[in-house]
Design a protein around this motif. Structure first.
Motif, PDB file in Angstrom:
ATOM      1  N   ILE A  38      -6.819   3.527   3.642  1.00 20.25           N
ATOM      2  CA  ILE A  38      -5.894   3.379   2.348  1.00 20.25           C
ATOM      3  C   ILE A  38      -4.843   4.448   2.440  1.00 20.25           C
ATOM      4  O   ILE A  38      -3.928   4.157   1.858  1.00 20.25           O
ATOM      5  CB  ILE A  38      -7.115   3.457   1.072  1.00 20.25           C
ATOM      6  CG1 ILE A  38      -6.201   3.294   0.104  1.00 20.25           C
ATOM      7  CG2 ILE A  38      -7.491   4.840   0.978  1.00 20.25           C
ATOM      8  CD1 ILE A  38      -5.779   1.692  -0.204  1.00 20.25           C
ATOM      9  N   ASP A  39      -5.052   5.571   3.082  1.00 19.90           N
ATOM     10  CA  ASP A  39      -4.152   6.696   2.979  1.00 19.90           C
ATOM     11  C   ASP A  39      -2.914   6.165   3.831  1.00 19.90           C
ATOM     12  O   ASP A  39      -1.712   6.393   3.355  1.00 19.90           O
ATOM     13  CB  ASP A  39      -4.474   7.995   3.529  1.00 19.90           C
ATOM     14  CG  ASP A  39      -5.414   8.535   2.364  1.00 19.90           C
ATOM     15  OD1 ASP A  39      -5.448   8.313   1.386  1.00 19.90           O
ATOM     16  OD2 ASP A  39      -6.330   9.605   2.636  1.00 19.90           O
ATOM     17  N   ASP A  40      -2.972   5.532   4.949  1.00 19.07           N
ATOM     18  CA  ASP A  40      -1.984   4.804   5.753  1.00 19.07           C
ATOM     19  C   ASP A  40      -1.289   3.887   5.160  1.00 19.07           C
ATOM     20  O   ASP A  40      -0.001   3.887   4.922  1.00 19.07           O
ATOM     21  CB  ASP A  40      -2.571   4.386   7.005  1.00 19.07           C
ATOM     22  CG  ASP A  40      -3.192   5.339   7.901  1.00 19.07           C
ATOM     23  OD1 ASP A  40      -2.963   6.432   8.151  1.00 19.07           O
ATOM     24  OD2 ASP A  40      -4.226   4.946   8.460  1.00 19.07           O
ATOM     25  N   LEU A  41      -1.748   3.117   4.199  1.00 18.88           N
ATOM     26  CA  LEU A  41      -1.144   2.113   3.443  1.00 18.88           C
ATOM     27  C   LEU A  41      -0.361   2.728   2.437  1.00 18.88           C
ATOM     28  O   LEU A  41       0.608   2.145   2.091  1.00 18.88           O
ATOM     29  CB  LEU A  41      -2.184   0.922   3.011  1.00 18.88           C
ATOM     30  CG  LEU A  41      -2.654  -0.149   3.755  1.00 18.88           C
ATOM     31  CD1 LEU A  41      -3.147  -0.012   5.130  1.00 18.88           C
ATOM     32  CD2 LEU A  41      -3.472  -1.252   2.852  1.00 18.88           C
ATOM     33  N   LYS A  42      -0.943   3.755   1.821  1.00 19.22           N
ATOM     34  CA  LYS A  42      -0.350   4.346   0.473  1.00 19.22           C
ATOM     35  C   LYS A  42       1.088   4.985   1.131  1.00 19.22           C
ATOM     36  O   LYS A  42       2.075   4.830   0.372  1.00 19.22           O
ATOM     37  CB  LYS A  42      -1.050   5.397  -0.005  1.00 19.22           C
ATOM     38  CG  LYS A  42      -0.717   6.171  -1.140  1.00 19.22           C
ATOM     39  CD  LYS A  42      -1.623   6.964  -1.998  1.00 19.22           C
ATOM     40  CE  LYS A  42      -1.023   7.775  -3.243  1.00 19.22           C
ATOM     41  NZ  LYS A  42       0.356   8.138  -3.093  1.00 19.22           N
ATOM     42  N   GLN A  43       1.205   5.350   2.324  1.00 13.52           N
ATOM     43  CA  GLN A  43       2.374   5.897   2.850  1.00 13.52           C
ATOM     44  C   GLN A  43       3.307   4.761   2.802  1.00 13.52           C
ATOM     45  O   GLN A  43       4.604   4.930   2.619  1.00 13.52           O
ATOM     46  CB  GLN A  43       1.990   6.701   4.280  1.00 13.52           C
ATOM     47  CG  GLN A  43       1.354   7.869   4.156  1.00 13.52           C
ATOM     48  CD  GLN A  43       0.976   8.468   5.444  1.00 13.52           C
ATOM     49  OE1 GLN A  43       1.761   7.974   6.453  1.00 13.52           O
ATOM     50  NE2 GLN A  43       0.316   9.479   5.622  1.00 13.52           N
TER      51      GLN A  43
END
Length: 424
Positions: A298-303
């Motif tokens: 989810i952190d990769d997607l948030k970026q």
């Protein structure tokens, strides 16, 4: 005549209140007729979605409070109950608001395209209910042109900003053609359902839905053209998946490193793309160390989403500039109506006649007349309506010897004397 936009949305009212004053399509048709039957209300359109309910009305001067009063009565609310949640825009501000809504600038997700289709649906309902006349008809057509220009001239909708759509877009980047991919969805909540819809639209080769409650998985799989399995069968099907998207409420990882290693061996090292949207994680962190596995969290997607939001915000500033220019153009046309511009008067009368004859032709179709009969009625009746007054006045001018009017009419209807002025 005043133009009014009145309503509430996701920013001003809680969901339970939005649900209470929402209008379904069938209810909206009857409500439109009721609304234009109120004293001082001449035109009306109702836009009702999960995030907003708005009334767009042309009202007589001094009748501005009428739509709000009607909204309370229609939904059987005590007077003033909605006042703290309602917003109201008048004239140019109402035009600006409609343009911003249709282009997605007022949406929960900046620049989302679905709202334009919802505005078009609301417009069609109002047309069917015969609650639009020339001023608002012109406004709606102008709105659609503005929305198209914003989509064409800016990048307001170029980059995804939802988690589900971003996950699918990342998968598309890894697999140029999703029609050859097998996708395994783990979970059956809202995010997974949105991802399933996007994947179904992309026509993936195979869609598998895994969930703890098999009935829930079956319902989602049925809607999206896939098939369902229980979480206990996950290990047996993992090797089939080219793409895995996971989002459950589990407190512990559902997909472990040994499971993925076994799946990769069964796939003969064919790569696997995995997206873990869940917090806490559904896919163990050490899965990222498995060769031929590409794991996004989810952190990769948030970026990605944050970068896309910044891009949309820049595009939104461009869109606002387009909207400001178009608001002034529409308001200039509307002011010309109030000034009694003869060209605008002529157009207004012609458009009124057109709407009347069109409605009668549509009624003929509804009563079983053939399209040819309805078209013949429309053409003949509209021609007679448009030419009746000029013909009668010219006959009278001939009888009384009014040569000036006769010469003016000759010049007026001379095609060679016409100018190509598209703004008239």
């Amino acid at each position: 005549m005043a133009l009014l936009a009145l309503g509430l949305n996701h920013l001003t009212a809680p969901v339970d209140l939005r649900e209470r004053i929402a209008f379904g399509p069938d209810e909206a048709r009857a409500a439109l007729s009721e609304l234009v039957g109120q004293n001082g209300v001449h035109e009306a359109m109702i836009l009702s979605t999960c995030n907003r309910t708005e009334l767009y009305c042309s009202v007589a001067d001094g009748a501005e409070p009428v739509p709000a009063d009607w909204l309370h009565r229609h939904h059987q609310l005590t007077g003033g109950k909605l006042d703290e949640f309602l917003y109201r825009h008048d004239d140019a501000a109402a035009v600006r608001h409609m343009f911003r809504v249709a282009t997605g600038l007022d949406s929960m997700v900046l620049g989302e395209p679905q709202i334009l289709g919802q505005v078009k649906d609301a417009y069609q309902l109002a047309r069917e209910a015969h609650t639009l006349k020339a001023p608002m008809e012109r406004l709606l057509q102008h709105t659609f042109a503005v929305a198209k220009r914003v989509r064409t001239d800016t990048r307001i909708g170029a980059n995804p900003v939802s988690v589900a759509y971003t996950a699918v877009r990342l998968a598309e980047q890894r697999f140029a053609d999703l029609t050859g991919a097998c996708v395994l969805l783990i979970g059956a909540g809202e995010t997974i359902e949105l991802a399933a819809r996007h994947l179904a639209d992309a026509k993936v080769r195979r869609l598998i839905v895994a969930n703890r409650t098999i009935e829930t998985a079956q319902n989602l799989a049925h809607r999206c053209g896939g098939y369902a399995i229980g979480l206990s069968d996950l290990g047996q099907h993992l090797a089939e998946a080219d793409i895995v998207i996971a989002s459950t409420a589990s407190r512990e990882p559902i997909v472990t490193k040994p499971m993925v290693e076994a799946a990769i061996r069964a796939r003969r090292r064919k790569p696997m793309f995995m997206v873990d949207i869940a917090v806490p994680r559904d896919i163990a962190a050490d899965v990222a160390k498995v060769e031929d596995v590409y794991l996004y969290t989810i952190d990769d997607l948030k970026q990605v989403i944050d970068e896309n939001l910044r891009s949309r915000e820049a595009a939104a500033r461009e869109a606002e500039a387009i909207i400001e220019l178009q608001v002034e153009r529409y308001m200039a046309w509307r002011r010309a109506l109030d000034l009694g511009n003869p060209v605008q008067d002529l157009r207004r009368h012609a458009e009124t006649d057109r709407d009347d004859v069109l409605a009668r032709a549509q009624a003929l179709l509804a009563r079983g007349k053939t399209p040819e009969e309805a078209l013949a009625f429309l053409a003949n009746t509209l021609t007679n309506k448009l030419l009746h007054a000029p013909s009668a006045n010219l006959r009278a001018a001939t009888l009384r010897g009014d040569t000036e009017l006769i010469k003016a009419a000759a010049r007026l209807f001379d095609p060679a004397a016409a100018t190509d002025d598209k703004d008239v």
